[in-house]
Design a protein around this motif. Structure first.
Motif, short mmCIF file in Angstrom:
data_model
loop_
_atom_site.label_atom_id
_atom_site.label_comp_id
_atom_site.label_asym_id
_atom_site.label_seq_id
_atom_site.Cartn_x
_atom_site.Cartn_y
_atom_site.Cartn_z
N ARG A 661 -58.15 -2.55 96.87
CA ARG A 661 -57.78 -1.47 95.96
C ARG A 661 -56.72 -1.91 94.95
NH1 ARG A 661 -60.14 3.12 97.56
NH2 ARG A 661 -60.85 3.30 99.73
N ILE A 662 -55.78 -2.74 95.36
CA ILE A 662 -54.75 -3.16 94.41
C ILE A 662 -55.34 -4.07 93.34
CG2 ILE A 662 -53.91 -5.25 95.55
CD1 ILE A 662 -51.77 -2.41 94.06
N ARG A 663 -56.33 -4.87 93.69
CA ARG A 663 -57.01 -5.69 92.68
C ARG A 663 -57.79 -4.81 91.71
NH1 ARG A 663 -59.58 -10.56 96.41
NH2 ARG A 663 -57.76 -11.95 96.40
N ARG A 664 -58.45 -3.77 92.25
CA ARG A 664 -59.22 -2.89 91.38
C ARG A 664 -58.30 -2.15 90.41
NH1 ARG A 664 -63.24 -0.89 94.98
NH2 ARG A 664 -61.80 0.68 95.75
N LEU A 665 -57.15 -1.71 90.90
CA LEU A 665 -56.20 -1.03 90.02
C LEU A 665 -55.62 -1.98 88.99
CD1 LEU A 665 -54.41 1.17 92.69
CD2 LEU A 665 -55.79 2.01 90.79
N LEU A 666 -55.40 -3.25 89.37
CA LEU A 666 -54.88 -4.22 88.41
C LEU A 666 -55.88 -4.45 87.29
CD1 LEU A 666 -52.77 -6.32 87.56
CD2 LEU A 666 -53.92 -7.97 89.06
N ALA A 673 -54.42 -0.30 79.70
CA ALA A 673 -53.01 -0.05 79.38
C ALA A 673 -52.37 -1.30 78.81
CB ALA A 673 -52.26 0.41 80.64
N THR A 674 -51.32 -1.09 78.05
CA THR A 674 -50.60 -2.22 77.46
C THR A 674 -49.63 -2.85 78.43
OG1 THR A 674 -48.94 -0.67 76.58
CG2 THR A 674 -50.80 -1.23 75.16
N ALA A 675 -49.22 -2.12 79.44
CA ALA A 675 -48.28 -2.64 80.43
C ALA A 675 -48.57 -1.99 81.76
CB ALA A 675 -46.83 -2.37 80.00
N LEU A 676 -48.19 -2.68 82.82
CA LEU A 676 -48.38 -2.13 84.15
C LEU A 676 -47.36 -1.03 84.41
CD1 LEU A 676 -48.90 -5.41 86.22
CD2 LEU A 676 -50.65 -3.78 85.50
N PRO A 677 -47.75 0.03 85.11
CA PRO A 677 -46.78 1.10 85.41
C PRO A 677 -45.71 0.59 86.38
CG PRO A 677 -48.87 1.51 86.53
CD PRO A 677 -49.10 0.36 85.62
N ALA A 678 -44.61 1.30 86.39
CA ALA A 678 -43.47 0.88 87.21
C ALA A 678 -43.82 0.89 88.70
CB ALA A 678 -42.27 1.77 86.93
N TRP A 679 -44.60 1.88 89.14
CA TRP A 679 -44.91 1.96 90.56
C TRP A 679 -45.76 0.77 90.99
CZ3 TRP A 679 -49.62 1.70 92.79
CH2 TRP A 679 -50.73 1.96 92.01
N TYR A 680 -46.64 0.29 90.09
CA TYR A 680 -47.49 -0.85 90.45
C TYR A 680 -46.65 -2.10 90.62
CZ TYR A 680 -51.59 -3.88 90.48
OH TYR A 680 -52.55 -4.77 90.86
N GLU A 681 -45.72 -2.34 89.72
CA GLU A 681 -44.85 -3.51 89.85
C GLU A 681 -44.02 -3.42 91.13
OE1 GLU A 681 -42.60 -3.58 86.28
OE2 GLU A 681 -44.21 -4.46 85.06
N ALA A 682 -43.53 -2.21 91.43
CA ALA A 682 -42.75 -2.05 92.66
C ALA A 682 -43.62 -2.30 93.89
CB ALA A 682 -42.14 -0.65 92.71
N PHE A 683 -44.88 -1.88 93.83
CA PHE A 683 -45.77 -2.08 94.97
C PHE A 683 -46.04 -3.58 95.17
CE2 PHE A 683 -49.75 -2.32 97.26
CZ PHE A 683 -49.66 -1.28 98.17
N VAL A 684 -46.28 -4.31 94.09
CA VAL A 684 -46.55 -5.74 94.21
C VAL A 684 -45.32 -6.48 94.75
CG1 VAL A 684 -47.04 -7.84 92.90
CG2 VAL A 684 -48.33 -5.74 92.44
N ALA A 685 -44.14 -6.14 94.24
CA ALA A 685 -42.92 -6.79 94.73
C ALA A 685 -42.67 -6.48 96.19
CB ALA A 685 -41.73 -6.36 93.87
N ALA A 686 -42.85 -5.20 96.56
CA ALA A 686 -42.65 -4.83 97.97
C ALA A 686 -43.72 -5.46 98.85
CB ALA A 686 -42.67 -3.31 98.11
N GLY A 687 -44.97 -5.51 98.36
CA GLY A 687 -46.03 -6.10 99.16
C GLY A 687 -45.84 -7.60 99.35
#
Length: 944
Positions: A661-666, A673-687
């Motif tokens: 799912r995270i690959r599909r959302l990426l 979108a021109t930039a990744l949303p803040a929650w996505y970056e936080a999820f990748v860093a936390a993951g």
């Protein structure tokens, strides 16, 4: 409690029953006490100034007696045994087509165990029922007041035991006994059923005794034969005395379950307390009132029974904080039969009996004027007259019990019509039925009725005869003969809630789907074609259909053509719409919100806030929010919750779902979108941090599968660049891999591929290790497990596809058949179940490696068989390249600035040698590669 009189009209009956007990019973005192108590119950119930009208649920005899009594007595107040908080809904019955059910629904519980939710209570209503006739009379007659006196729906669940294993009654009963499979039998869902007059023996032995000696198969058939038919034409006094006597019998002969006994008595205390309160507040004469209740409760033994009792009023507990929502839902004969354990077809037969009795007696039933399908307004309703004069109570029981059964002649025309119609219906459904079968059914019905001591065949006799004569040994279609008999005798009538009685959400859905041009109230499946490119007005309909597809059962809204996924919307769609068949589900959506968008938001929030919520489930909710709702605010909220859930997880069971799912959302965000949303970056860093922490233990944990560990590595390697740009440290991953010491062969292979991806294990060394494994006789039997690990490693390290093809080919060539052949099915099933997305990668790589034609296979040499060590790079002078970079340092200066190097071009000699030049001289590989890219003239001109 009013005591029975010593004399009274039932003295003779009491003496007869006592003498019979002494003559036939082994313990005459016990039996005499039961029989005399039954007579006392009748005497006490009929002596109350407030007239008690005992009924049975969905009984045509009770409905007929109710119609007669209402026209004769014309009461001013009707007390009805039904949940008191359901009363505001009864006025909406005029907008419905019966049968329907009055429903109370609660999804947010306060004061009840959360595991019970959602709570639902239904009270089904049919025309052939005494309660419906009383309701219509009260609603349609001016000056008549209808008062519901039974416990509220909240008290229904308050009085249930709070043991952990306890469940609401009705939810476990649903679908266990009786009924037919299908949508109509499940119209009530798992709701708790509330009915008036549940008359059935409490002892299984008593019911079995009655069925055996009555020569019937089910309780519904016994009741129809021995109660319904004799009481259909009985006068009012006889009807009341017989019904109270039956209620007293079943009340006294029942299992001694204290919790059930206390609950029934609490209901009776509750109802008598409510009636006393209303009589005191209104000042109405009890002689002008009518109390409609089940015959079981008419023989009550509680101290609050009657109006002359000095017992204190029952203390009614307050309701909980649970917010209940109310509405009408469609019902059906099969749903009623299923929920209350009645024989299949019994409610349909009761409806047919009701219609026939009305024609025979000439009675005009009470019907709501605005009800669909209703006949003309009942005649003779007129104004309300005075109460019927009280007459002395006389013993009608003795004559009724002693009289022989009425010898009703055979209705040849009716039975002949049944036989002809069942043969016609059977032929339409694939049976090879003929006129001879009709004759056989006719004669067999009469024969069965005679064997069962009946003067005329009943519908049950006719159904048994039809099954015997027509069905033979096979069922050619989806309906058997018994089902065809039910259709013939009345069918499974399905009710419908009218538009005006629908909740706002349901009406909003019907209005928004109006551009489709469909009659959404029909129960048939209708096809909707949407050309969104040609007609832009259909775009909102498409959005709504996709939301309903998510919220309603899948067969209510089904897409035939078109799809809605991340970043994709079809320009043409085709739908099968069956909202009329799933009206109950649409109505219950209205209990959760005003619009479907609001309901969807609430469900998505509950999905990520519940006790079973996971990070993968939160990512799924985010996908649904993006697909169905254009709400960045909601997506950000769900994304923040997904980060919290991922950080709190202590297992890696959902790692494959998270990765997918995270690959599909990426991919979606990079495309839209021109930039990744803040929650996505936080999820990748936390993951990245989370999986690095769990990686060493997952490698050695037996509960963590190879697919889960491979998904963790896939997340770490595929999201590595983004994680490093967000401040994560690659050293954490290197330490996690270094600390892992797996023992399982498949995980060892994964560990090797992880080290290879990190640059710690060259491909040549990896190939050498695998060759050692194949050369070791002790390892050869488990080598397929290593190979499975390498296959799973294609997800985190797709660059190893050529090596995996090489390894599988080598294994197939060298492994002995006793090892290879048993392992091949395991490999195939494993790839199908856990690595279906990896198979195309392997196939493409194999297609590039192996020859495309069969004749070329004989002379084909594997590329890895001819692989020779790469020659050492020649030692050449790096002078020309160094001179070029020295004379034009702008590019190197720019790169050095990005790398944080200050003033890299410090000169130390007259030849222009620098630190960079010395570095290039010591490591000439890069310089040689750059020199090969330059034109020959440039290389010669720069020599020196």
């Amino acid at each position: 409690m009013t005591a029975p009189t010593a004399g009274g009209p039932f003295v003779g009956l009491r003496q007869q029953l006592t003498a019979a007990a002494a003559a036939f019973a082994d313990s005459p005192d016990t039996l005499a006490g039961i029989l005399a108590g039954m007579v006392d119950d009748v005497d006490r119930a009929l002596a109350v100034p407030l007239e008690i009208f005992p009924v049975c649920h969905h009984s045509p005899a009770s409905a007929l007696a109710m119609v007669r009594r209402l026209r004769e007595k014309q009461p001013r107040v009707i007390y009805l045994e039904l949940c008191e908080d359901l009363q505001p809904l009864l006025g909406e019955l005029g907008n419905c087509r019966l049968p329907v059910a009055v429903q109370a629904f609660a999804s947010e519980l306060d004061g009840h165990p959360s595991e019970w939710g959602p709570l639902s209570v239904v009270a089904p209503i049919t025309e052939a029922s005494a309660e419906y006739q009383a309701i219509v009379y009260a609603l349609e007659t001016p000056g008549v007041e209808l008062v519901l006196v039974d416990r509220s729906t909240d008290h229904v669940f308050q009085w249930l035991p709070r043991a952990p294993e306890a469940q609401p009654e009705g939810a476990l009963q649903m679908g266990v006994e009786g009924g037919r499979p299908g949508d109509d039998a499940a119209l009530h869902g798992d709701a708790v059923g509330v009915e008036i007059g549940d008359l059935r023996p409490g002892f299984a032995e008593l019911e079995a005794y009655l069925l055996h000696h009555g020569k019937v198969r089910h309780w519904s058939e016994w009741w129809d034969q021995y109660v319904e038919q004799p009481l259909a034409e009985a006068d009012h006094d006889t009807y009341r005395q017989v019904m109270v006597l039956i209620g007293s019998l079943f009340r006294r002969l029942r299992p001694t379950r204290p919790e059930r006994l206390d609950r029934d008595e609490d209901r009776e205390r509750y109802m008598w307390t409510r009636m006393r309160e209303h009589l005191a507040a209104s000042g109405v004469d009890p002689g002008h009132c009518l109390y409609v209740c089940g015959a079981f409760h008419a023989a009550s033994q509680v101290e609050q029974f009657g109006l002359a009792s000095d017992a204190p009023a029952y203390e009614i507990s307050p309701r909980t904080g649970t917010r209940w929502r109310y509405g009408l839902i469609p019902s059906s004969h099969s749903a009623i039969e299923t929920q209350f354990g009645l024989a299949p077809g019994s409610v349909s037969i009761a409806a047919a009996t009701w219609t026939k009795a009305l024609k025979r007696s000439g009675l005009v039933p009470f019907r709501l004027d605005g009800q669909r399908g209703a006949r003309a307004r009942a005649r003779g309703r007129g104004g309300r007259g005075a109460a019927a004069p009280a007459t002395g109570l006389t013993d009608r029981l003795s004559g009724f019990l002693a009289a022989p059964p009425e010898l009703t002649g055979l209705d040849e025309a009716e039975l002949r019509g049944w036989c002809v119609d069942i043969v016609r219906l059977a032929r339409r459904n694939g049976y090879l039925a003929s006129t001879a079968d009709a004759i056989a059914v006719y004669e067999s019905s009469i024969l069965l009725a005679g064997l069962r001591n009946r003067t005329r065949p009943t519908p049950y006799d006719f159904a048994d005869a039809a099954v015997t004569c027509i069905e033979k040994d096979v069922v050619p279609g989806r309906r058997d003969v018994r089902r065809l008999c039910e259709i013939l005798l009345g069918g499974d009538r399905v009710g419908q809630v009218g538009y005006e009685a629908l909740p706002p959400l349901a009406r909003d859905v019907l209005e928004r789907l109006r551009p489709l041009g469909l009659d959404l109230e029909k129960r048939t499946v209708q096809r909707a074609l949407l050309d969104l490119h040609a007609d832009s007005r259909l775009a909102p309909c498409s959005d709504l259909l996709w939301i309903l597809r998510y919220l309603l059962p899948h067969d209510a809204i089904r897409p035939i053509m078109g799809e809605r996924r991340l970043g994709h919307r079809s320009i043409q769609e085709s739908w099968d719409v069956a909202l009329g068949r799933h009206q109950r589900a649409l109505i219950e959506l209205g209990y959760e919100g005003v619009t479907v968008e609001q309901v969807l938001e609430q469900r998505l929030r509950r999905a990520v806030r519940g006790p079973q919520a996971t990070a993968a489930g939160a990512l799924a909710a985010i996908e649904d929010a993006i697909r169905l709702l254009d709400s960045p605010r909601l997506v950000d909220e769900l994304g923040a919750r997904a980060v919290e859930l991922l950080a709190a997880e202590r297992t890696v069971d959902d790692a494959p779902n998270v990765l997918r799912r995270i690959r599909r959302l990426l991919a979606h965000y990079r495309a839209t979108a021109t930039a990744l949303p803040a929650w996505y970056e936080a999820f990748v860093a936390a993951g990245y941090t989370h999986y690095c922490t769990l990686l060493p233990s997952a490698f050695v944990d037996e509960q963590a599968g190879v697919r889960q560990v491979g998904a963790m590595l896939g997340f770490l390697f595929s999201m590595e660049n983004l994680a490093l740009s967000l401040g994560c440290d690659r050293t954490q991953l290197e330490l996690a891999v270094a600390q892992a010491h797996p023992e399982a062969p498949a995980k060892v292979a994964l560990h090797w591929t992880a080290r290879h991806q990190l640059g710690l294990l060259p491909l040549a060394e990896l190939r050498a290790r695998c060759a050692e494994l194949l050369a070791n006789p002790l390892v050869v039997p488990i080598f397929p497990q290593y190979l499975s690990g390498f296959v799973q490693a294609l997800d985190p390290v797709p660059g190893l596809a050529s090596f995996v093809v090489e390894l599988m080919s080598t294994a197939f060539a060298q492994l002995p058949d006793p090892i290879l052949l048993p392992w091949l099915p395991t490999l195939i099933t494993t790839l199908r179940e856990h690595g279906s997305e990896l198979v195309p990668l392997l196939i493409r790589e194999a297609a590039r490696t192996f020859p495309g034609a069969l004749p070329a296979l004989d002379t084909w040499v594997p590329p890895w068989a001819t692989t020779t060590p790469a020659p050492a790079p020649p030692v050449v002078s790096a002078g020309p390249v160094v001179g070029l970079l020295t004379d034009h340092p702008e590019s190197v200066d720019a790169i050095a600035t990005l790398l944080g190097c200050a003033n890299p071009w410090r000169r130390h000699d007259q030849l222009g040698r620098t630190e960079v030049a010395a570095l290039l001289t010591q490591h000439p590989d890069t310089a040689v590669a750059v020199a090969d890219l330059l034109p020959a003239g440039s290389r010669t001109s720069r020599q020196g």
